[in-house]
Motif scaffolding. Structure first.
Motif, mmCIF file in Angstrom:
data_model
loop_
_atom_site.group_PDB
_atom_site.id
_atom_site.type_symbol
_atom_site.label_atom_id
_atom_site.label_comp_id
_atom_site.label_asym_id
_atom_site.label_seq_id
_atom_site.Cartn_x
_atom_site.Cartn_y
_atom_site.Cartn_z
ATOM 1 N N PHE A 1 -0.942 4.133 2.025
ATOM 2 C CA PHE A 1 -2.563 4.754 1.941
ATOM 3 C C PHE A 1 -3.568 3.681 1.421
ATOM 4 O O PHE A 1 -2.646 2.519 0.323
ATOM 5 C CB PHE A 1 -2.824 5.135 0.926
ATOM 6 C CG PHE A 1 -4.099 5.942 0.200
ATOM 7 C CD1 PHE A 1 -5.041 7.078 1.381
ATOM 8 C CD2 PHE A 1 -5.136 4.938 -0.715
ATOM 9 C CE1 PHE A 1 -5.871 7.516 0.817
ATOM 10 C CE2 PHE A 1 -6.586 5.224 -0.825
ATOM 11 C CZ PHE A 1 -6.686 6.393 0.265
ATOM 12 N N GLY B 1 -5.443 0.342 0.440
ATOM 13 C CA GLY B 1 -6.674 0.022 -0.551
ATOM 14 C C GLY B 1 -6.313 -1.095 -1.713
ATOM 15 O O GLY B 1 -5.345 -1.815 -1.568
ATOM 16 N N HIS C 1 0.911 -1.719 0.284
ATOM 17 C CA HIS C 1 -0.092 -0.027 0.142
ATOM 18 C C HIS C 1 0.627 1.132 0.121
ATOM 19 O O HIS C 1 0.457 2.615 0.608
ATOM 20 C CB HIS C 1 -1.114 0.313 1.147
ATOM 21 C CG HIS C 1 -1.946 -1.164 1.370
ATOM 22 N ND1 HIS C 1 -2.803 -1.597 0.160
ATOM 23 C CD2 HIS C 1 -1.753 -2.089 2.158
ATOM 24 C CE1 HIS C 1 -3.198 -2.692 0.311
ATOM 25 N NE2 HIS C 1 -2.987 -3.436 1.567
ATOM 26 N N THR D 1 -4.342 6.349 -6.021
ATOM 27 C CA THR D 1 -5.999 6.264 -5.609
ATOM 28 C C THR D 1 -6.917 6.947 -6.270
ATOM 29 O O THR D 1 -6.324 6.492 -7.484
ATOM 30 C CB THR D 1 -6.142 7.332 -4.198
ATOM 31 O OG1 THR D 1 -7.468 7.353 -3.364
ATOM 32 C CG2 THR D 1 -5.144 8.914 -4.302
#
Length: 321
Positions: free
Chosen positions: A112, A114, A72, A77
């Motif tokens: 981040f 996801g 990550h 994003t």
């Protein structure tokens, strides 16, 4: 599971140990095992760059590594749900769309949480092996671990399985995977992953980078350290000690409540596997799945029992030791 022996196995309500359900982000740990199997085989390296396989990853994205995709720290994003969860696409089509996502941070500068990086890594594996992801899983982990009830079709039949979130499995199958990790890559006397692969998976791959989004944010009321845990390859290192670089508590919680774990301090592994969308709000208005709270409450009790059993018993007077 302790060593290679199941020490407790139970089901409640309408569940059975054989019941197959989607496990959402607990898929990531299994996918991390697939990645490390291909590293073992020399098919890929964690430091391979996106541009070696995906020429449409350009500019700063060209240098994103598989290691960053699976920890990550790739920086990407954007609204990628339509790409990750679209079962009408191929993985190639989905990843080409993912390549257009914006960067929230330069690659390698922040964590981040996801799933889009893992999808890109999955496509790299398809390109390198010439096989679809589902087949790669079956050959590297599924068949060797006898995970006969496990596949990547939790969202339905597709050529675009969500690498980070589409696994469906049962508690016994996930237990087989954890047994292999607990035994340093060996299952039923057969080596599935190298010991180095397991060590790498359970090592800090995200460093001490700033955390922009963490899967365990709302669990900080249980333990403030949880929302600061670094990432390995597909799993969170809950008690990582930056002074020694060691961790003994590893997990990979999923949005439906699944919580697989390794406890290297006590030499045990286990999985709580509900299918539960019982979302609640904490005092800060953040959503959390109540099953995760149940897991941490239960784990504290399990630890207490195991620790008590591990203590040497002092014989009472008059009794043989």
């Amino acid at each position: 599971i302790q060593g290679d022996r199941v020490i407790h196995r139970n089901a409640y309500g309408t569940f059975s140990p054989e019941k197959v359900v989607g496990i959402a982000s607990s898929s990531k740990w299994i996918s991390g095992g697939v990645i490390m199997a291909l590293v073992d085989a020399g098919e890929i390296s964690l430091d391979d760059r996106a541009s070696q396989y995906l020429p449409y990853f350009t500019d700063k994205k060209a240098g994103i590594t598989i290691r960053q995709m699976f920890s990550h720290t790739h920086g990407m994003t954007g609204n990628a749900r339509d790409h990750l969860y679209n079962t009408s696409l191929t993985m190639d089509e989905a990843v080409r769309k993912i390549a257009q996502c914006e960067l929230i941070a330069d690659p390698g500068t922040a964590l981040f949480y996801g799933g889009i990086g893992m999808q890109a890594a999955g496509r790299i594996c398809e390109i390198e092996t010439g096989k679809p992801w589902a087949e790669i899983f079956r050959e590297t982990l599924g068949d060797p671990l006898e995970m006969d009830s496990t596949d990547y079709y939790g969202l339905g039949p597709t050529k675009n399985p969500n690498v980070a979130g589409a696994v469906r499995t049962c508690v016994d199958d996930y237990g087989k995977y954890l047994t292999m990790l607990l035994n340093h890559g060996v299952y039923k006397d057969k080596r599935v992953l190298s010991e180095q692969a397991v060590t790498t998976m359970l090592s800090n791959q995200s460093g001490n980078l700033p955390i922009l989004r963490h899967a365990y944010d709302s669990l900080d009321v249980i333990d403030p350290a949880l929302a600061k845990a670094p990432y390995g390859i597909g799993c969170w290192l809950e008690d990582f000690d930056p002074r020694t670089g060691q961790t003994t508590a590893i997990s990979s919680g999923g949005g439906f409540g699944c919580m697989p774990f390794l406890d290297l301090k006590r030499n045990v592994a286990g999985v709580l596997l509900p299918y539960n969308r019982k979302w609640k709000l904490d005092a800060k208005g953040r959503r959390y799945n109540d099953a995760h709270r149940v897991y941490y409450e239960a784990k504290a009790i399990i630890d207490e029992i195991l620790d008590a059993d591990a203590k040497p018993q002092t014989p009472t007077r008059g009794n043989a030791p």
